[in-house]
Design an enzyme around this catalytic site. Structure first.
Site, PDB file in Angstrom:
ATOM      1  N   HIS A  65      64.039   5.057  25.362  1.00  0.00           N
ATOM      2  CA  HIS A  65      63.732   4.115  26.436  1.00  0.00           C
ATOM      3  C   HIS A  65      62.349   4.410  27.030  1.00  0.00           C
ATOM      4  CE1 HIS A  65      68.312   4.201  26.816  1.00  0.00           C
ATOM      5  NE2 HIS A  65      68.066   2.921  26.635  1.00  0.00           N
ATOM      6  N   SER A 214      72.225   6.014  24.019  1.00  0.00           N
ATOM      7  CA  SER A 214      73.061   6.460  25.150  1.00  0.00           C
ATOM      8  C   SER A 214      74.451   6.831  24.642  1.00  0.00           C
ATOM      9  CB  SER A 214      73.169   5.355  26.196  1.00  0.00           C
ATOM     10  OG  SER A 214      71.868   4.915  26.552  1.00  0.00           O
ATOM     11  N   ARG A 215      74.904   6.147  23.589  1.00  0.00           N
ATOM     12  CA  ARG A 215      76.259   6.401  23.071  1.00  0.00           C
ATOM     13  C   ARG A 215      76.366   7.737  22.328  1.00  0.00           C
ATOM     14  NH1 ARG A 215      76.414   0.493  22.542  1.00  0.00           N
ATOM     15  NH2 ARG A 215      78.148  -0.259  23.803  1.00  0.00           N
TER      16      ARG A 215
HETATM   17  P1  AMP Z   1      70.002  -0.015  25.749  1.00  0.00           P
HETATM   18  O1  AMP Z   1      69.868   0.744  27.018  1.00  0.00           O
HETATM   19  O2  AMP Z   1      70.796   0.694  24.708  1.00  0.00           O
HETATM   20  O3  AMP Z   1      70.469  -1.436  25.977  1.00  0.00           O
HETATM   21  O4  AMP Z   1      68.532  -0.135  25.130  1.00  0.00           O
HETATM   22  C1  AMP Z   1      67.478  -0.669  25.872  1.00  0.00           C
HETATM   23  C2  AMP Z   1      66.281  -0.830  24.965  1.00  0.00           C
HETATM   24  O5  AMP Z   1      65.917   0.438  24.426  1.00  0.00           O
HETATM   25  C3  AMP Z   1      66.538  -1.736  23.764  1.00  0.00           C
HETATM   26  O6  AMP Z   1      65.381  -2.520  23.521  1.00  0.00           O
HETATM   27  C4  AMP Z   1      66.783  -0.754  22.640  1.00  0.00           C
HETATM   28  O7  AMP Z   1      66.487  -1.274  21.364  1.00  0.00           O
HETATM   29  C5  AMP Z   1      65.800   0.353  23.025  1.00  0.00           C
HETATM   30  N1  AMP Z   1      66.183   1.630  22.406  1.00  0.00           N
HETATM   31  C6  AMP Z   1      67.424   2.180  22.359  1.00  0.00           C
HETATM   32  N2  AMP Z   1      67.386   3.331  21.666  1.00  0.00           N
HETATM   33  C7  AMP Z   1      66.113   3.523  21.262  1.00  0.00           C
HETATM   34  C8  AMP Z   1      65.429   4.531  20.499  1.00  0.00           C
HETATM   35  N3  AMP Z   1      66.071   5.586  20.007  1.00  0.00           N
HETATM   36  N4  AMP Z   1      64.103   4.397  20.286  1.00  0.00           N
HETATM   37  C9  AMP Z   1      63.427   3.319  20.785  1.00  0.00           C
HETATM   38  N5  AMP Z   1      64.011   2.335  21.504  1.00  0.00           N
HETATM   39  C10 AMP Z   1      65.324   2.433  21.743  1.00  0.00           C
END
Ligand code: AMP
Length: 309
Positions: A65, A214-215
């Protein structure tokens, strides 16, 4: 915007001084919880000629993130990070209630990353009683994640549409880790005519290659070790493609074997080699082909995506 300002003469502070009621003041960063205030601030920023970058997240932030925030900072004067665990993108049997949360930690991390604004709306403000308007993208949501989670993307597109309307960004950054999500949102942005530049940023990985998520918090001990099966399979696909194998079936068969060997209890939801624009399965691996997979590792559903050619 000059990022070296110390907060007292930061343009956002001047704007927020007009609306002090529910803003917790932090040097160089503002936390906004109401939609009305977020709208006022983003309109004011735009009127002042500041460009806005948006990074939507569900919180429990990790380096992936934060890399999106850094990416947005390169091209926008002011970066808004949103934290919202969006109920409409979870099916009733999914992990909404136990989705990991750490608001304090998230705010600290965004402040350390020199974020400008954190927007943390409340679910009942985003979805007031009798909410009944949804945004759906059609074709792109019919495959991969959309097949396994039929109501998921409708929730994602609806909430991101709302966040776009509230924050009016000039650019938005999403992760390659959720490639289909990024494609669906890009399509929505184009179809609805929002003048928002779209950036898909690379996946940040743990040392052993597991995509940060996060998971991953749900994984421990053996499960954490065996979660490497996804990156092993993706690397196998990339190596086969690099060495000239173009038949998708051959690559997918080998990926399945790698997963079975490195995580015997894994349940594969899907493995697909798709066209980067249509997300339809390719008949032959060509430049730009994306490999996507979803695998249940010890009960935790993990996804990953990689360009393999
Ligand atoms: P989330 O909080 O899982 O909904 O993710 C929020 C944003 O962070 C989304 O655009 C995801 O694709 C991105 N994201 C999640 N994991 C990663 C990662 N390991 N590297 C880069 N971006 C990520």
């Amino acid at each position: 915007m000059n990022r070296s300002t110390n907060g007292l003469n930061h343009p956002i502070d001047l704007i927020l001084a007009c609306y002090p009621d529910d803003t917790a003041y932090l040097p160089t960063m503002q936390i906004i919880r109401s939609i009305r205030k977020m709208q006022q601030v983003s309109r004011r920023l735009a009127a002042d000629g500041q460009t806005i970058g948006l990074v939507p997240t569900m919180g429990f932030l990790h380096r992936g993130h934060l890399s999106l925030i850094k990416r947005a900072q390169k091209n926008a004067d002011c970066v808004i990070t949103t934290i919202f665990v969006n109920p409409t993108q979870f099916a009733p049997h999914e992990d909404l209630d136990k989705y990991p949360r750490d608001e304090k930690g998230d705010i600290r991390k965004i402040r350390e990353a020199k974020g400008d604004i954190v927007f943390i709306p409340k679910a009942d403000e985003i979805y007031p009683d009798d909410f009944q308007t949804y945004v759906t993208v059609e074709k792109l949501t019919g495959t991969l994640e959309g097949k396994s989670r039929p109501t998921h993307f409708r929730g994602v597109t609806t909430v991101v549409a709302k966040l776009f309307n509230i924050t009016r960004p000039d650019l938005a950054v999403f992760g390659m880790k959720d490639f289909q999500q990024a494609c669906v949102l890009k399509q929505m942005t184009r179809d609805l005519g929002w003048p928002i530049r779209f950036i898909i940023a690379p996946t940040v990985r743990e040392k052993d290659g597991l995509a940060m998520s996060s998971r991953n918090k749900y994984l421990s001990g053996e499960a954490r070790k065996e979660a490497r099966c996804l990156i092993y399979a993706l690397r196998t696909a990339r190596e086969m493609a690099n060495s000239g194998v173009t038949v998708p079936k051959k690559i997918i068969t080998e990926m399945r074997a790698v997963i079975k060997a490195t995580c015997p209890s894994a349940r594969i939801d899907y493995i697909a080699l798709t066209d980067t624009t249509t997300l339809k399965p390719v008949s032959k691996v060509v430049r730009g082909t994306v490999c996507s997979l979803a695998v249940h590792v010890h009960g935790v559903r993990l996804i990953d995506n990689m360009k393999i050619a």
